[in-house]
Design a protein around this motif. Structure first.
Motif, PDB file in Angstrom:
ATOM      1  N   SER A  15       0.346  -2.769   0.502  1.00  0.00           N
ATOM      2  CA  SER A  15       0.849  -1.553   1.127  1.00  0.00           C
ATOM      3  C   SER A  15       0.061  -0.340   0.655  1.00  0.00           C
ATOM      4  CB  SER A  15       2.334  -1.372   0.813  1.00  0.00           C
ATOM      5  OG  SER A  15       2.824  -0.166   1.366  1.00  0.00           O
ATOM      6  N   ARG A  16      -0.212  -0.266  -0.644  1.00  0.00           N
ATOM      7  CA  ARG A  16      -0.973   0.869  -1.176  1.00  0.00           C
ATOM      8  C   ARG A  16      -2.403   0.872  -0.670  1.00  0.00           C
ATOM      9  NH1 ARG A  16       1.923  -0.680  -5.831  1.00  0.00           N
ATOM     10  NH2 ARG A  16       0.123  -1.844  -6.626  1.00  0.00           N
ATOM     11  N   GLN A  17      -3.029  -0.296  -0.561  1.00  0.00           N
ATOM     12  CA  GLN A  17      -4.435  -0.363  -0.172  1.00  0.00           C
ATOM     13  C   GLN A  17      -4.649  -0.158   1.317  1.00  0.00           C
ATOM     14  OE1 GLN A  17      -7.098  -0.620  -2.213  1.00  0.00           O
ATOM     15  NE2 GLN A  17      -8.406  -0.394  -0.438  1.00  0.00           N
ATOM     16  N   PHE A  18      -3.763  -0.730   2.150  1.00  0.00           N
ATOM     17  CA  PHE A  18      -4.028  -0.774   3.589  1.00  0.00           C
ATOM     18  C   PHE A  18      -2.969  -0.095   4.451  1.00  0.00           C
ATOM     19  CE2 PHE A  18      -6.135  -4.684   1.957  1.00  0.00           C
ATOM     20  CZ  PHE A  18      -7.437  -4.334   2.274  1.00  0.00           C
ATOM     21  N   GLY A  19      -1.936   0.476   3.858  1.00  0.00           N
ATOM     22  CA  GLY A  19      -0.871   1.030   4.678  1.00  0.00           C
ATOM     23  C   GLY A  19      -0.053  -0.039   5.364  1.00  0.00           C
ATOM     24  N   ILE A  20       0.069  -1.207   4.716  1.00  0.00           N
ATOM     25  CA  ILE A  20       0.794  -2.338   5.284  1.00  0.00           C
ATOM     26  C   ILE A  20       2.263  -2.262   4.873  1.00  0.00           C
ATOM     27  CG2 ILE A  20       1.120  -4.815   4.866  1.00  0.00           C
ATOM     28  CD1 ILE A  20      -1.853  -5.180   5.216  1.00  0.00           C
ATOM     29  N   ASP A  21       3.142  -2.593   5.787  1.00  0.00           N
ATOM     30  CA  ASP A  21       4.577  -2.627   5.518  1.00  0.00           C
ATOM     31  C   ASP A  21       5.128  -3.971   5.971  1.00  0.00           C
ATOM     32  OD1 ASP A  21       7.267  -2.303   5.197  1.00  0.00           O
ATOM     33  OD2 ASP A  21       7.472  -0.628   6.597  1.00  0.00           O
ATOM     34  N   PRO A  22       5.434  -4.896   5.030  1.00  0.00           N
ATOM     35  CA  PRO A  22       5.955  -6.211   5.431  1.00  0.00           C
ATOM     36  C   PRO A  22       7.276  -6.133   6.185  1.00  0.00           C
ATOM     37  CG  PRO A  22       5.266  -6.195   3.124  1.00  0.00           C
ATOM     38  CD  PRO A  22       5.257  -4.777   3.580  1.00  0.00           C
ATOM     39  N   ASP A  23       7.979  -5.001   6.035  1.00  0.00           N
ATOM     40  CA  ASP A  23       9.272  -4.851   6.698  1.00  0.00           C
ATOM     41  C   ASP A  23       9.206  -3.870   7.864  1.00  0.00           C
ATOM     42  OD1 ASP A  23      10.554  -6.565   4.798  1.00  0.00           O
ATOM     43  OD2 ASP A  23      10.528  -4.892   3.370  1.00  0.00           O
ATOM     44  N   ALA A  24       8.002  -3.664   8.406  1.00  0.00           N
ATOM     45  CA  ALA A  24       7.858  -2.711   9.501  1.00  0.00           C
ATOM     46  C   ALA A  24       8.753  -3.107  10.675  1.00  0.00           C
ATOM     47  CB  ALA A  24       6.405  -2.649   9.961  1.00  0.00           C
ATOM     48  N   PRO A  25       9.479  -2.157  11.235  1.00  0.00           N
ATOM     49  CA  PRO A  25      10.433  -2.508  12.294  1.00  0.00           C
ATOM     50  C   PRO A  25       9.781  -3.091  13.538  1.00  0.00           C
ATOM     51  CG  PRO A  25      10.196  -0.121  12.066  1.00  0.00           C
ATOM     52  CD  PRO A  25       9.515  -0.722  10.891  1.00  0.00           C
ATOM     53  N   GLN A  26       8.520  -2.768  13.792  1.00  0.00           N
ATOM     54  CA  GLN A  26       7.872  -3.297  14.988  1.00  0.00           C
ATOM     55  C   GLN A  26       7.347  -4.713  14.787  1.00  0.00           C
ATOM     56  OE1 GLN A  26       6.672  -0.884  13.065  1.00  0.00           O
ATOM     57  NE2 GLN A  26       4.432  -0.825  12.995  1.00  0.00           N
ATOM     58  N   GLY A  27       7.491  -5.258  13.565  1.00  0.00           N
ATOM     59  CA  GLY A  27       7.084  -6.630  13.313  1.00  0.00           C
ATOM     60  C   GLY A  27       5.613  -6.806  13.014  1.00  0.00           C
ATOM     61  N   GLU A  28       4.851  -5.718  12.911  1.00  0.00           N
ATOM     62  CA  GLU A  28       3.438  -5.784  12.563  1.00  0.00           C
ATOM     63  C   GLU A  28       3.236  -5.205  11.177  1.00  0.00           C
ATOM     64  OE1 GLU A  28       0.501  -4.653  15.350  1.00  0.00           O
ATOM     65  OE2 GLU A  28       1.840  -4.831  17.064  1.00  0.00           O
ATOM     66  N   LEU A  29       2.233  -5.745  10.466  1.00  0.00           N
ATOM     67  CA  LEU A  29       2.023  -5.315   9.099  1.00  0.00           C
ATOM     68  C   LEU A  29       1.420  -3.919   9.008  1.00  0.00           C
ATOM     69  CD1 LEU A  29       0.728  -8.591   7.415  1.00  0.00           C
ATOM     70  CD2 LEU A  29       2.989  -7.574   7.259  1.00  0.00           C
ATOM     71  N   TYR A  30       0.478  -3.602   9.894  1.00  0.00           N
ATOM     72  CA  TYR A  30      -0.194  -2.314   9.798  1.00  0.00           C
ATOM     73  C   TYR A  30       0.683  -1.207  10.366  1.00  0.00           C
ATOM     74  CZ  TYR A  30      -4.641  -4.172   8.212  1.00  0.00           C
ATOM     75  OH  TYR A  30      -5.629  -4.752   7.464  1.00  0.00           O
TER      76      TYR A  30
END
Length: 640
Positions: A411-426
């Motif tokens: 998340s810190r390196q790429f702005g990734i959110d495993p719990d993103a509501p849209q179902g995508e990591l980025y």
């Protein structure tokens, strides 16, 4: 002199084998702005001088470069370095060695000896543009390999090789492109740039952004400049904070010998990402704006600045005796543009950073004005060219959620959110606005514009995607690329030169845990990091890759290991060949490994792996540029 006589003079061949840049006067010394030889220039560096420069190439200590080719013109670039004991900052020392302006001669010819001259001119540079030289060499033959050089202060620059784009109907064979992104001077010794320089078949080098990083990031370093080992304190490692240090960061990169060779080998087409435009504050006070960083980008690269009206139109050449103007203020934010390559392809460079998130606009990625430009551009391209090569900073293809170890670090390196509501990591760019991606894909599908190759960056790994609105059955069938919603193109995310991908994100966390360190802890300890923590991170990385492919069937190839490098894309009349290449990171080497090769046919885009690949090679594009060297102009005298 009549216009015809003038054109004949400018385009004529230099008389005799010893002629250099400007006809009879070309054998004399380079001149200062007054037109007289300038005896003041001294190449020797003063004591304590640490400004990054290739000393043996002075006054052209950052080599030569070309870019943004059109069918009849190409941008030529260099920089003049004048060492001065008072300092390196052009904003503080506008008259190094007492010199306020320098006249620079340039020439472009059909041969490496620069005898068969096509075009030449003379321009003036100064501290106002950091002593950079940027000319638009026009009236050139289309689809032709050409060689160029500069003269100033009694010296001739290294000779560069470039190439114009083909005209419609001109048969020049396949289009061969090297693609790169996220190039980090500290973490990689730029072997991929060396392998790009070695090739004799390249038409273009595309860069998807983070061409020059604002800081080292504190990741394990492959090298240091002048033994500067503080990742967040030394001037050539820490964030640039003002115009002077931003310019100096380009100097650090452009003094690299492998990059100097690559710049001289083929024209570049660059789309800057966020690190290139990074603003800065010092003690809570803005000291570098995004617009100022953009102006430095235009000073130090051969990017054509489009008109700042959102149309993407390119200005006419200012001619052989005027420099290309440097955009300032809001005009420095505009760089989306298109470079036509005959009937075979258009290179379309889009910007998902500078115009995103504007209130009241429908497009939250491109902005409404750029979106309208892109639709017009793609429609026009489809009417004349087989393929579109779209340079795009952040991966366009989906990356749907999967089991991701060390999620906080990613998340810190790429702005990734495993719990993103849209179902995508980025959560940035297209991943953060999936409806906008769907809008783009639907436009392409309904318009029948499906032969698109997107060349992306930012994700620090090799991602090869089929571009589909919905990667699930029955919309997409991964074995053939078919389904109820056909693919509208393919994508190559072109890894990185050294910035951490998946394996290194995990390895850094393992290192921090073992040492009790934090960001920057491994900066000076790459040997321990490579020997202990990288190997420990390999198994979870392989599991990560397998989980990602299972959750994303459109992800045709995925390599997030510490195998960094570049891509090669070859556009043939009936298909596109896409390759992933890795090169050693820590030590200078001539090794290169082909990791994967895929093909995608015209009309039915789908990446299919080649099981026994032979590296793609195009038509030979002329003899290579000579090894970089600066030579004294005949008749010039060294200062006693």
């Amino acid at each position: 002199m009549t216009p015809l006589q003038r054109r004949t003079l400018l385009r004529g061949t230099a008389a005799g084998a010893s002629a250099t840049l400007l006809g009879a006067g070309a054998n004399g010394p380079a001149v200062a702005a007054t037109g007289r030889p300038d005896p003041r220039y001294v190449r020797d560096l003063p004591p304590g001088w640490t400004y990054p420069v290739a000393e043996e190439l002075l006054p052209f200590g950052h080599g030569v470069m070309s870019g943004d080719p059109l069918l009849d013109r190409v941008v030529l670039w260099t920089r003049i370095t004048i060492p001065d004991a008072r300092g390196w900052d052009a904003t503080a020392v506008p008259d190094p060695q007492g010199i306020r302006t320098v006249a620079v001669r340039w020439v472009i010819a059909r041969d490496r000896a620069l005898r068969h001259v096509v075009r030449r001119g003379r321009v003036v540079t100064s501290a106002a543009r950091d002593w950079t030289v940027k000319v638009d060499a026009d009236r050139l033959p289309s689809g032709t390999t050409l060689y160029y050089a500069f003269e100033a202060l009694g010296w001739r620059s290294p000779i560069g090789r470039t190439r114009t784009a083909p005209a419609p109907g001109q048969d020049v064979g396949p289009l061969t492109i090297a693609h790169i992104a996220c190039t980090s001077w500290w973490q990689d010794v730029f072997n991929s740039y060396g392998r790009i320089a070695d090739r004799d078949d390249l038409d273009l080098v595309t860069h998807a952004g983070d061409h020059v990083y604002d800081s080292s990031g504190g990741h394990p370093a492959s090298r240091f400049w002048k033994e500067q080992r503080s990742w967040d304190g030394d001037i050539d490692n820490a964030d640039f904070t003002d115009v002077a240090t931003c310019r100096r960061r380009y100097a650090l990169y452009y003094a690299d010998p492998q990059l100097i060779r690559a710049h001289a080998a083929a024209p570049f087409a660059i789309m800057a990402d966020q690190h290139d435009y990074d603003p800065a504050q010092t003690d809570g006070r803005p000291t570098l704006t995004m617009e100022q960083a953009g102006s430095v980008l235009f000073e130090w690269t051969p990017i054509r600045a489009p008109r700042p009206d959102g149309t993407g139109r390119l200005p006419a050449s200012p001619g052989p005796f005027r420099q290309m103007p440097i955009p300032r203020g809001p005009a420095a934010l505009y760089s989306y543009r298109v470079l036509p390559f005959g009937d075979l392809a258009d290179v379309v460079l889009i910007d998902v950073r500078r115009f995103a998130g504007r209130a009241g606009e429908q497009s939250q990625i491109l902005g409404d004005v750029q979106w309208a430009w892109l639709e017009r551009t793609l429609r026009a391209s489809a009417s004349r060219a087989r393929f579109r090569l779209i340079v795009n900073q952040v991966n366009l293809g989906q990356l749907r959620a999967f089991n991701l170890p060390f999620a906080d670090a990613f998340s810190r390196q790429f702005g990734i959110d495993p719990d993103a509501p849209q179902g995508e990591l980025y959560t940035t760019a297209w991943g953060g606005q999936p409806a906008e991606r769907t809008r783009l894909f639907r436009f392409l599908r309904e318009a029948g514009i499906v032969d698109n190759v997107v060349l992306s960056g930012d994700s620090h790994g090799f991602f090869l995607n089929d571009l589909v609105e919905d990667p699930a059955l029955p919309a997409y069938e991964p074995l053939t690329g078919g389904g109820t919603l056909r693919a509208v193109g393919v994508e190559l995310v072109g890894s990185t030169m050294g910035r951490p991908g998946g394996q290194d994100v995990i390895a850094e966390q393992l290192y921090f845990t073992a040492t009790g360190g934090s960001r920057g802890a491994a900066f000076e300890d790459a040997a321990t990091y490579d020997a202990v923590h990288r190997p420990a991170a390999l198994a979870p990385t392989l599991a990560l890759e397998a989980a990602a492919r299972a959750a994303n069937p459109q992800l045709r190839y995925f390599n997030w290991r510490a195998e960094y490098g570049h891509g090669i894309v070859q556009v043939q009349p009936d298909q596109v060949v896409v390759e992933a290449w890795t090169t050693p990171q820590r030590e200078v080497s001539t090794d290169a490994t082909l990791l994967a090769q895929h093909v995608s046919p015209l009309g039915t885009p789908h990446l299919s792996p080649v099981l026994s690949p032979t590296p793609a090679t195009g038509r030979r594009r002329g003899a290579p540029a000579p090894p970089p060297a600066t030579t004294r102009v005949r008749g010039a005298r060294p200062r006693p």
